[in-house]
Design a protein around this motif. Sequence first.
Motif, PDB file in Angstrom:
ATOM      1  N   GLU A 131       0.802  -1.226   0.000  1.00 31.67           N
ATOM      2  CA  GLU A 131       0.000   0.000   0.000  1.00 31.67           C
ATOM      3  C   GLU A 131       0.837   1.280   0.000  1.00 31.67           C
ATOM      4  O   GLU A 131       0.428   2.300  -0.570  1.00 31.67           O
ATOM      5  CB  GLU A 131      -0.942   0.031   1.216  1.00 31.67           C
ATOM      6  N   ASP A 132       2.018   1.244   0.623  1.00 36.94           N
ATOM      7  CA  ASP A 132       2.778   2.485   0.761  1.00 36.94           C
ATOM      8  C   ASP A 132       3.851   2.655  -0.309  1.00 36.94           C
ATOM      9  O   ASP A 132       4.694   3.550  -0.220  1.00 36.94           O
ATOM     10  CB  ASP A 132       3.430   2.542   2.143  1.00 36.94           C
ATOM     11  N   ILE A 133       3.855   1.823  -1.349  1.00 43.93           N
ATOM     12  CA  ILE A 133       4.921   1.865  -2.344  1.00 43.93           C
ATOM     13  C   ILE A 133       4.583   2.845  -3.467  1.00 43.93           C
ATOM     14  O   ILE A 133       3.497   2.804  -4.044  1.00 43.93           O
ATOM     15  CB  ILE A 133       5.160   0.464  -2.930  1.00 43.93           C
ATOM     16  N   ASP A 134       5.524   3.730  -3.763  1.00 48.50           N
ATOM     17  CA  ASP A 134       5.398   4.650  -4.886  1.00 48.50           C
ATOM     18  C   ASP A 134       6.052   3.975  -6.092  1.00 48.50           C
ATOM     19  O   ASP A 134       7.276   4.023  -6.273  1.00 48.50           O
ATOM     20  CB  ASP A 134       6.093   5.977  -4.556  1.00 48.50           C
ATOM     21  N   TRP A 135       5.235   3.349  -6.913  1.00 53.45           N
ATOM     22  CA  TRP A 135       5.765   2.569  -8.026  1.00 53.45           C
ATOM     23  C   TRP A 135       6.395   3.443  -9.089  1.00 53.45           C
ATOM     24  O   TRP A 135       7.342   3.036  -9.770  1.00 53.45           O
ATOM     25  CB  TRP A 135       4.657   1.700  -8.628  1.00 53.45           C
ATOM     26  N   THR A 136       5.912   4.671  -9.242  1.00 57.99           N
ATOM     27  CA  THR A 136       6.522   5.593 -10.200  1.00 57.99           C
ATOM     28  C   THR A 136       7.942   5.944  -9.782  1.00 57.99           C
ATOM     29  O   THR A 136       8.866   5.964 -10.598  1.00 57.99           O
ATOM     30  CB  THR A 136       5.681   6.876 -10.321  1.00 57.99           C
ATOM     31  N   ALA A 137       8.140   6.193  -8.493  1.00 55.94           N
ATOM     32  CA  ALA A 137       9.483   6.484  -7.985  1.00 55.94           C
ATOM     33  C   ALA A 137      10.397   5.280  -8.152  1.00 55.94           C
ATOM     34  O   ALA A 137      11.586   5.419  -8.484  1.00 55.94           O
ATOM     35  CB  ALA A 137       9.405   6.906  -6.521  1.00 55.94           C
ATOM     36  N   MET A 138       9.866   4.066  -7.926  1.00 55.55           N
ATOM     37  CA  MET A 138      10.673   2.864  -8.108  1.00 55.55           C
ATOM     38  C   MET A 138      11.116   2.714  -9.556  1.00 55.55           C
ATOM     39  O   MET A 138      12.285   2.417  -9.828  1.00 55.55           O
ATOM     40  CB  MET A 138       9.914   1.617  -7.656  1.00 55.55           C
ATOM     41  N   ARG A 139      10.198   2.932 -10.486  1.00 55.97           N
ATOM     42  CA  ARG A 139      10.557   2.816 -11.904  1.00 55.97           C
ATOM     43  C   ARG A 139      11.625   3.838 -12.295  1.00 55.97           C
ATOM     44  O   ARG A 139      12.507   3.550 -13.107  1.00 55.97           O
ATOM     45  CB  ARG A 139       9.318   2.974 -12.780  1.00 55.97           C
ATOM     46  N   LYS A 140      11.561   5.016 -11.698  1.00 56.81           N
ATOM     47  CA  LYS A 140      12.534   6.061 -12.020  1.00 56.81           C
ATOM     48  C   LYS A 140      13.931   5.657 -11.564  1.00 56.81           C
ATOM     49  O   LYS A 140      14.903   5.759 -12.321  1.00 56.81           O
ATOM     50  CB  LYS A 140      12.129   7.378 -11.356  1.00 56.81           C
ATOM     51  N   ILE A 141      14.052   5.179 -10.334  1.00 55.93           N
ATOM     52  CA  ILE A 141      15.358   4.744  -9.834  1.00 55.93           C
ATOM     53  C   ILE A 141      15.853   3.541 -10.620  1.00 55.93           C
ATOM     54  O   ILE A 141      17.019   3.474 -11.031  1.00 55.93           O
ATOM     55  CB  ILE A 141      15.274   4.410  -8.332  1.00 55.93           C
ATOM     56  N   SER A 142      14.978   2.572 -10.838  1.00 56.17           N
ATOM     57  CA  SER A 142      15.347   1.373 -11.585  1.00 56.17           C
ATOM     58  C   SER A 142      15.828   1.725 -12.979  1.00 56.17           C
ATOM     59  O   SER A 142      16.837   1.190 -13.459  1.00 56.17           O
ATOM     60  CB  SER A 142      14.155   0.426 -11.658  1.00 56.17           C
ATOM     61  N   GLY A 143      15.135   2.638 -13.636  1.00 56.17           N
ATOM     62  CA  GLY A 143      15.517   3.046 -14.985  1.00 56.17           C
ATOM     63  C   GLY A 143      16.906   3.654 -15.035  1.00 56.17           C
ATOM     64  O   GLY A 143      17.677   3.414 -15.968  1.00 56.17           O
ATOM     65  N   ARG A 144      17.242   4.454 -14.023  1.00 53.73           N
ATOM     66  CA  ARG A 144      18.579   5.054 -13.979  1.00 53.73           C
ATOM     67  C   ARG A 144      19.653   3.990 -13.848  1.00 53.73           C
ATOM     68  O   ARG A 144      20.704   4.058 -14.498  1.00 53.73           O
ATOM     69  CB  ARG A 144      18.676   6.036 -12.809  1.00 53.73           C
ATOM     70  N   ILE A 145      19.408   2.980 -13.019  1.00 51.07           N
ATOM     71  CA  ILE A 145      20.387   1.903 -12.852  1.00 51.07           C
ATOM     72  C   ILE A 145      20.501   1.079 -14.129  1.00 51.07           C
ATOM     73  O   ILE A 145      21.605   0.751 -14.582  1.00 51.07           O
ATOM     74  CB  ILE A 145      20.017   1.028 -11.643  1.00 51.07           C
ATOM     75  N   HIS A 146      19.376   0.746 -14.727  1.00 47.54           N
ATOM     76  CA  HIS A 146      19.395   0.016 -15.995  1.00 47.54           C
ATOM     77  C   HIS A 146      20.216   0.767 -17.040  1.00 47.54           C
ATOM     78  O   HIS A 146      21.075   0.172 -17.716  1.00 47.54           O
ATOM     79  CB  HIS A 146      17.969  -0.176 -16.517  1.00 47.54           C
ATOM     80  N   ARG A 147      19.942   2.060 -17.194  1.00 49.70           N
ATOM     81  CA  ARG A 147      20.631   2.845 -18.231  1.00 49.70           C
ATOM     82  C   ARG A 147      22.123   2.952 -17.942  1.00 49.70           C
ATOM     83  O   ARG A 147      22.945   2.901 -18.869  1.00 49.70           O
ATOM     84  CB  ARG A 147      20.008   4.232 -18.344  1.00 49.70           C
ATOM     85  N   HIS A 148      22.482   3.099 -16.673  1.00 50.86           N
ATOM     86  CA  HIS A 148      23.902   3.217 -16.345  1.00 50.86           C
ATOM     87  C   HIS A 148      24.637   1.929 -16.678  1.00 50.86           C
ATOM     88  O   HIS A 148      25.737   1.967 -17.262  1.00 50.86           O
ATOM     89  CB  HIS A 148      24.071   3.558 -14.862  1.00 50.86           C
ATOM     90  N   VAL A 149      24.065   0.801 -16.313  1.00 48.45           N
ATOM     91  CA  VAL A 149      24.726  -0.477 -16.599  1.00 48.45           C
ATOM     92  C   VAL A 149      24.807  -0.717 -18.099  1.00 48.45           C
ATOM     93  O   VAL A 149      25.872  -1.067 -18.629  1.00 48.45           O
ATOM     94  CB  VAL A 149      23.979  -1.639 -15.908  1.00 48.45           C
ATOM     95  N   ARG A 150      23.719  -0.501 -18.789  1.00 49.39           N
ATOM     96  CA  ARG A 150      23.680  -0.815 -20.219  1.00 49.39           C
ATOM     97  C   ARG A 150      24.451   0.186 -21.071  1.00 49.39           C
ATOM     98  O   ARG A 150      25.150  -0.201 -22.025  1.00 49.39           O
ATOM     99  CB  ARG A 150      22.226  -0.864 -20.694  1.00 49.39           C
ATOM    100  N   ASN A 151      24.334   1.474 -20.748  1.00 48.15           N
ATOM    101  CA  ASN A 151      24.888   2.513 -21.615  1.00 48.15           C
ATOM    102  C   ASN A 151      26.262   3.007 -21.198  1.00 48.15           C
ATOM    103  O   ASN A 151      27.043   3.459 -22.050  1.00 48.15           O
ATOM    104  CB  ASN A 151      23.931   3.709 -21.674  1.00 48.15           C
ATOM    105  N   LYS A 152      26.565   2.952 -19.905  1.00 50.51           N
ATOM    106  CA  LYS A 152      27.824   3.504 -19.415  1.00 50.51           C
ATOM    107  C   LYS A 152      28.858   2.431 -19.079  1.00 50.51           C
ATOM    108  O   LYS A 152      30.043   2.611 -19.340  1.00 50.51           O
ATOM    109  CB  LYS A 152      27.569   4.367 -18.179  1.00 50.51           C
ATOM    110  N   LEU A 153      28.434   1.341 -18.452  1.00 48.72           N
ATOM    111  CA  LEU A 153      29.383   0.338 -17.986  1.00 48.72           C
ATOM    112  C   LEU A 153      29.617  -0.787 -18.983  1.00 48.72           C
ATOM    113  O   LEU A 153      30.735  -1.274 -19.121  1.00 48.72           O
ATOM    114  CB  LEU A 153      28.905  -0.262 -16.658  1.00 48.72           C
ATOM    115  N   ALA A 154      28.579  -1.220 -19.664  1.00 49.12           N
ATOM    116  CA  ALA A 154      28.688  -2.396 -20.537  1.00 49.12           C
ATOM    117  C   ALA A 154      29.617  -2.134 -21.723  1.00 49.12           C
ATOM    118  O   ALA A 154      29.601  -1.050 -22.316  1.00 49.12           O
ATOM    119  CB  ALA A 154      27.314  -2.806 -21.041  1.00 49.12           C
TER     120      ALA A 154
END
Length: 207
Positions: A131-154
């Motif tokens: 009930e207390d989870i902000d799913w939009t905020a979770m997607r935003k943080i997750s997206g940043r990590i995904h992009r960093h791994v895929r676009n910057k580190l890989a």
Amino acid sequence: MAQLDFFGLDEDFYDVMQFVFSETDLIVYEAYSRIDHEIRRLSSVDDLREIAHELKGGCFLLRSWSPTVTNSPIFKTFKLRPEIGGHRTSLEGSGLMQFAQGRIESGLLHSSSFSHWNEAGALQRSAFPTEDIDWTAMRKISGRIHRHVRNKLAVAKLYSASVLPGAFEALGPDFAIWYGKAHRRDSESLIEKPGSSLKQRPPRDST
């Protein structure tokens, strides 16, 4: 469940976590405490290095949450069989994000992962409150990590999984990536990114 698979050696995993520590507000803990000890918060890559020698199987399993996503992670203490010890504590909850480091076994590197519940999956299958989870905020943080791994580190990719520099450079006759089967440098499915700058890094000791 949302999941990002990637392949990396120790320093590659530390690079991922450096971004987490420095560029996000995620609060990181070990997923499970040591037997009869308090569960530990980890605030830097130096903290990870200090406990690396304790890891069973040589791999980190970390869980984290953002105060913008949820305010109620669950620290669950459970009893152990007497011959094992008294108790351990785990970090649980639907709003957590997990980082699991892939093991090396018989010269084969298994995938690491970054994962968390998505809203639909949590509502249907999670045993913990949502009930207390902000799913939009979770997607935003997750997206940043995904992009960093895929676009910057890989420096390469294997199907949908990112391959980080240390893992890619370590590939050779006695060291391969396991993703359904063994993949080496000449695998048709392993695609190097153009213009990648690679540094040689030794693999962890195999188990």
